[in-house]
Design a protein around this motif. Sequence first.
Motif, PDB file in Angstrom:
ATOM      1  N   GLY A  73       0.793  -1.225   0.000  1.00  0.00           N
ATOM      2  CA  GLY A  73       0.000   0.000   0.000  1.00  0.00           C
ATOM      3  C   GLY A  73       0.824   1.273   0.000  1.00  0.00           C
ATOM      4  O   GLY A  73       0.581   2.184  -0.793  1.00  0.00           O
ATOM      5  N   LEU A  74       1.838   1.353   0.864  1.00  0.00           N
ATOM      6  CA  LEU A  74       2.648   2.567   0.955  1.00  0.00           C
ATOM      7  C   LEU A  74       3.523   2.796  -0.275  1.00  0.00           C
ATOM      8  O   LEU A  74       3.521   3.897  -0.844  1.00  0.00           O
ATOM      9  CB  LEU A  74       3.494   2.539   2.228  1.00  0.00           C
ATOM     10  CG  LEU A  74       2.718   2.715   3.537  1.00  0.00           C
ATOM     11  CD1 LEU A  74       3.644   2.572   4.729  1.00  0.00           C
ATOM     12  CD2 LEU A  74       2.018   4.065   3.574  1.00  0.00           C
ATOM     13  N   PRO A  75       4.300   1.806  -0.737  1.00  0.00           N
ATOM     14  CA  PRO A  75       5.083   2.048  -1.953  1.00  0.00           C
ATOM     15  C   PRO A  75       4.210   2.299  -3.175  1.00  0.00           C
ATOM     16  O   PRO A  75       4.624   3.014  -4.090  1.00  0.00           O
ATOM     17  CB  PRO A  75       5.921   0.773  -2.114  1.00  0.00           C
ATOM     18  CG  PRO A  75       5.269  -0.245  -1.269  1.00  0.00           C
ATOM     19  CD  PRO A  75       4.628   0.498  -0.140  1.00  0.00           C
ATOM     20  N   VAL A  80       2.668   5.578  -7.790  1.00  0.00           N
ATOM     21  CA  VAL A  80       1.590   6.211  -8.561  1.00  0.00           C
ATOM     22  C   VAL A  80       1.823   7.703  -8.698  1.00  0.00           C
ATOM     23  O   VAL A  80       1.481   8.300  -9.724  1.00  0.00           O
ATOM     24  CB  VAL A  80       0.220   5.908  -7.913  1.00  0.00           C
ATOM     25  CG1 VAL A  80      -0.887   6.731  -8.576  1.00  0.00           C
ATOM     26  CG2 VAL A  80      -0.104   4.419  -8.026  1.00  0.00           C
ATOM     27  N   ASP A  81       2.410   8.352  -7.678  1.00  0.00           N
ATOM     28  CA  ASP A  81       2.739   9.771  -7.810  1.00  0.00           C
ATOM     29  C   ASP A  81       3.800  10.004  -8.887  1.00  0.00           C
ATOM     30  O   ASP A  81       3.916  11.108  -9.431  1.00  0.00           O
ATOM     31  CB  ASP A  81       3.220  10.334  -6.464  1.00  0.00           C
ATOM     32  CG  ASP A  81       2.092  10.966  -5.664  1.00  0.00           C
ATOM     33  OD1 ASP A  81       1.093  11.381  -6.277  1.00  0.00           O
ATOM     34  OD2 ASP A  81       2.210  11.040  -4.426  1.00  0.00           O
ATOM     35  N   ARG A  82       4.599   8.994  -9.192  1.00  0.00           N
ATOM     36  CA  ARG A  82       5.603   9.110 -10.247  1.00  0.00           C
ATOM     37  C   ARG A  82       5.038   8.732 -11.614  1.00  0.00           C
ATOM     38  O   ARG A  82       5.518   9.212 -12.640  1.00  0.00           O
ATOM     39  CB  ARG A  82       6.787   8.185  -9.932  1.00  0.00           C
ATOM     40  CG  ARG A  82       7.516   8.494  -8.636  1.00  0.00           C
ATOM     41  CD  ARG A  82       8.605   7.479  -8.382  1.00  0.00           C
ATOM     42  NE  ARG A  82       9.371   7.802  -7.171  1.00  0.00           N
ATOM     43  CZ  ARG A  82      10.625   7.430  -6.971  1.00  0.00           C
ATOM     44  NH1 ARG A  82      11.251   6.723  -7.885  1.00  0.00           N
ATOM     45  NH2 ARG A  82      11.249   7.747  -5.871  1.00  0.00           N
ATOM     46  N   TRP A  83       4.073   7.835 -11.628  1.00  0.00           N
ATOM     47  CA  TRP A  83       3.528   7.330 -12.885  1.00  0.00           C
ATOM     48  C   TRP A  83       2.318   8.143 -13.333  1.00  0.00           C
ATOM     49  O   TRP A  83       1.778   8.952 -12.586  1.00  0.00           O
ATOM     50  CB  TRP A  83       3.070   5.874 -12.723  1.00  0.00           C
ATOM     51  CG  TRP A  83       4.131   4.916 -12.297  1.00  0.00           C
ATOM     52  CD1 TRP A  83       5.489   5.075 -12.384  1.00  0.00           C
ATOM     53  CD2 TRP A  83       3.924   3.636 -11.682  1.00  0.00           C
ATOM     54  NE1 TRP A  83       6.136   3.974 -11.874  1.00  0.00           N
ATOM     55  CE2 TRP A  83       5.216   3.077 -11.449  1.00  0.00           C
ATOM     56  CE3 TRP A  83       2.800   2.895 -11.333  1.00  0.00           C
ATOM     57  CZ2 TRP A  83       5.372   1.814 -10.866  1.00  0.00           C
ATOM     58  CZ3 TRP A  83       2.954   1.656 -10.755  1.00  0.00           C
ATOM     59  CH2 TRP A  83       4.227   1.123 -10.527  1.00  0.00           C
ATOM     60  N   ARG A 216      14.398   9.304  -3.706  1.00  0.00           N
ATOM     61  CA  ARG A 216      14.395   7.888  -3.358  1.00  0.00           C
ATOM     62  C   ARG A 216      13.001   7.456  -2.914  1.00  0.00           C
ATOM     63  O   ARG A 216      12.277   8.209  -2.262  1.00  0.00           O
ATOM     64  CB  ARG A 216      15.416   7.635  -2.254  1.00  0.00           C
ATOM     65  CG  ARG A 216      16.864   7.777  -2.708  1.00  0.00           C
ATOM     66  CD  ARG A 216      17.837   7.428  -1.592  1.00  0.00           C
ATOM     67  NE  ARG A 216      17.680   8.299  -0.426  1.00  0.00           N
ATOM     68  CZ  ARG A 216      17.216   7.885   0.747  1.00  0.00           C
ATOM     69  NH1 ARG A 216      16.864   6.634   0.908  1.00  0.00           N
ATOM     70  NH2 ARG A 216      17.116   8.725   1.761  1.00  0.00           N
ATOM     71  N   LEU A 217      12.645   6.217  -3.253  1.00  0.00           N
ATOM     72  CA  LEU A 217      11.309   5.711  -2.951  1.00  0.00           C
ATOM     73  C   LEU A 217      11.002   5.789  -1.460  1.00  0.00           C
ATOM     74  O   LEU A 217       9.915   6.212  -1.065  1.00  0.00           O
ATOM     75  CB  LEU A 217      11.185   4.264  -3.440  1.00  0.00           C
ATOM     76  CG  LEU A 217       9.820   3.588  -3.234  1.00  0.00           C
ATOM     77  CD1 LEU A 217       8.759   4.292  -4.062  1.00  0.00           C
ATOM     78  CD2 LEU A 217       9.899   2.109  -3.609  1.00  0.00           C
ATOM     79  N   THR A 218      11.966   5.409  -0.636  1.00  0.00           N
ATOM     80  CA  THR A 218      11.746   5.425   0.811  1.00  0.00           C
ATOM     81  C   THR A 218      11.417   6.824   1.310  1.00  0.00           C
ATOM     82  O   THR A 218      10.515   7.012   2.135  1.00  0.00           O
ATOM     83  CB  THR A 218      12.987   4.895   1.547  1.00  0.00           C
ATOM     84  OG1 THR A 218      13.275   3.574   1.096  1.00  0.00           O
ATOM     85  CG2 THR A 218      12.760   4.889   3.049  1.00  0.00           C
ATOM     86  N   ARG A 219      12.158   7.825   0.802  1.00  0.00           N
ATOM     87  CA  ARG A 219      11.892   9.200   1.231  1.00  0.00           C
ATOM     88  C   ARG A 219      10.514   9.655   0.765  1.00  0.00           C
ATOM     89  O   ARG A 219       9.806  10.365   1.496  1.00  0.00           O
ATOM     90  CB  ARG A 219      12.969  10.148   0.691  1.00  0.00           C
ATOM     91  CG  ARG A 219      12.916  11.522   1.366  1.00  0.00           C
ATOM     92  CD  ARG A 219      14.068  12.389   0.942  1.00  0.00           C
ATOM     93  NE  ARG A 219      13.906  12.885  -0.417  1.00  0.00           N
ATOM     94  CZ  ARG A 219      14.802  13.645  -1.057  1.00  0.00           C
ATOM     95  NH1 ARG A 219      15.937  13.960  -0.441  1.00  0.00           N
ATOM     96  NH2 ARG A 219      14.593  14.067  -2.273  1.00  0.00           N
ATOM     97  N   ALA A 368      -1.438  10.906  -4.347  1.00  0.00           N
ATOM     98  CA  ALA A 368      -1.369   9.441  -4.320  1.00  0.00           C
ATOM     99  C   ALA A 368      -0.733   8.948  -3.032  1.00  0.00           C
ATOM    100  O   ALA A 368      -1.176   7.948  -2.448  1.00  0.00           O
ATOM    101  CB  ALA A 368      -0.597   8.926  -5.541  1.00  0.00           C
ATOM    102  N   ARG A 369       0.328   9.633  -2.566  1.00  0.00           N
ATOM    103  CA  ARG A 369       0.975   9.206  -1.329  1.00  0.00           C
ATOM    104  C   ARG A 369       0.066   9.419  -0.126  1.00  0.00           C
ATOM    105  O   ARG A 369       0.038   8.594   0.798  1.00  0.00           O
ATOM    106  CB  ARG A 369       2.300   9.959  -1.146  1.00  0.00           C
ATOM    107  CG  ARG A 369       3.447   9.373  -1.962  1.00  0.00           C
ATOM    108  CD  ARG A 369       4.671  10.257  -1.921  1.00  0.00           C
ATOM    109  NE  ARG A 369       4.493  11.445  -2.748  1.00  0.00           N
ATOM    110  CZ  ARG A 369       5.357  12.457  -2.804  1.00  0.00           C
ATOM    111  NH1 ARG A 369       6.443  12.426  -2.054  1.00  0.00           N
ATOM    112  NH2 ARG A 369       5.143  13.479  -3.592  1.00  0.00           N
ATOM    113  N   MET A 370      -0.676  10.515  -0.120  1.00  0.00           N
ATOM    114  CA  MET A 370      -1.636  10.739   0.958  1.00  0.00           C
ATOM    115  C   MET A 370      -2.700   9.648   0.950  1.00  0.00           C
ATOM    116  O   MET A 370      -3.016   9.042   1.985  1.00  0.00           O
ATOM    117  CB  MET A 370      -2.291  12.115   0.790  1.00  0.00           C
ATOM    118  CG  MET A 370      -3.384  12.432   1.805  1.00  0.00           C
ATOM    119  SD  MET A 370      -5.046  11.834   1.322  1.00  0.00           S
ATOM    120  CE  MET A 370      -5.379  12.864  -0.108  1.00  0.00           C
ATOM    121  N   THR A 371      -3.251   9.352  -0.242  1.00  0.00           N
ATOM    122  CA  THR A 371      -4.276   8.318  -0.365  1.00  0.00           C
ATOM    123  C   THR A 371      -3.735   6.960   0.062  1.00  0.00           C
ATOM    124  O   THR A 371      -4.390   6.209   0.791  1.00  0.00           O
ATOM    125  CB  THR A 371      -4.784   8.242  -1.813  1.00  0.00           C
ATOM    126  OG1 THR A 371      -5.357   9.510  -2.180  1.00  0.00           O
ATOM    127  CG2 THR A 371      -5.842   7.161  -1.971  1.00  0.00           C
TER     128      THR A 371
END
Length: 437
Positions: A73-75, A80-83, A216-219, A368-371
Amino acid sequence: MNVSVSDAAAASSEVDTGRPRFARFWAAQTVSQAGQRFGLVALPVVAIDTLHAGASEVGYLTAALTVCYLLIGLPAGAWVDRWSKRTTMIRAAVIRAVVLAAVPALWFFDRLSLGWLYAVAVVVGVASVFFDVAYQSYVPFIVPDEGIERANARLESSAQISAAGGPAAAGLLLKAVSAPVVIAFDAVAYAVCAGLLATVKDSEPSRREKAAGDARLTRDILDGVRFVVGSAVLRRLLVAVGVSNFFATLTMTLTPLLILRTLGLGSTVMGVVLGVGTLGGLLAAFTLPKVRARLDAGRTMTVGLLLAGVSMAAFPAAGSLGGAGGAAAAIPVGLLVLGQFGMTWGAVTFNIAQVSVRQRVCPRNMLARMTASIRFVVWGSMPVAAILAGWLGSRIGVVPCLWIGVVGGFLTALPIIGIDRLIPSAAPAPDSRARDV
């Protein structure tokens, strides 16, 4: 900028959420929802009637559909914010179409088993994670800010029409064909959804434009989590939606067993009860503008949650009547219809209001990250609730377990109390301001 109800009403004549881009997206969502409702009715029927599953196995099936939110869910939100959100939804719809089509194929060749059904549920769940995160992040890219709540209400109205007609139609269809065949309709709907989405144009930046700001994805993931946790409004909504979904999942996991086994009403009655009951959701979508004209967002959400909690009591009340036959069966059926009607009326009222608040207070580049951060907690709790429902249902009984869901349902409104005083200060970032796209 914050948009008051009066401002939104005044601007409604200027906000055309029925433009071709939104209309195509709306059509895609409607077709997808209609097919999905067939699947939601048919999958547990396949497990219970075709594969002879019990309470625990039904719980595992529900968990398989939702456990992916805990795993990815988190990644998924960062990705999605990148795509491209539209491309993500198209690919997810195609994957679900192909995988669901395998169910009737396996059944036809006498190879279908609970193991295969769980595998299909997991793949559909993974695709749904990406589709849903992209879906709830997409509306601000096709309508201006002042039209967000109006657009969400229209989307929800078609979802509720599908929820009303889909289960009833599936229930009637189950009289003519086997449950695995009904799932084929779900697969076709997802294929049509993908085709319609391919025609939609939006204002979202291209992938190349996004790439320049990639970290970075983690950040990226941590940024989304920090934003949600750091916002008093989003933090309260997270708790309310999480608790609500947990106990709603507990209730809905056991509802097929309540109807098919405890009450002995059959799959056709189950489809009709769920379909007619969800007309409450359609009523909620149509009445929300009038409710919002009288109540602030927080009070609207509180009323919705309390109505849903009260209505959930109809399910165990119907179950306590036992497997009444003949004319006496009308009483539990009536209770189930009223319960589903009220529960969806309240839940949809709450959902439209809270999603619209979230979309308005969040920067577009973090939608997308918030969602995903919220759905990680909300949907991640669902497999736990599903497994707990199956475990409790097999030990203390379906009806006592449903009463636990009722008690928990009343707790959902507590985090919303006083949220109205916090919403005005949750000013969105500059890039989330309305643009007439």
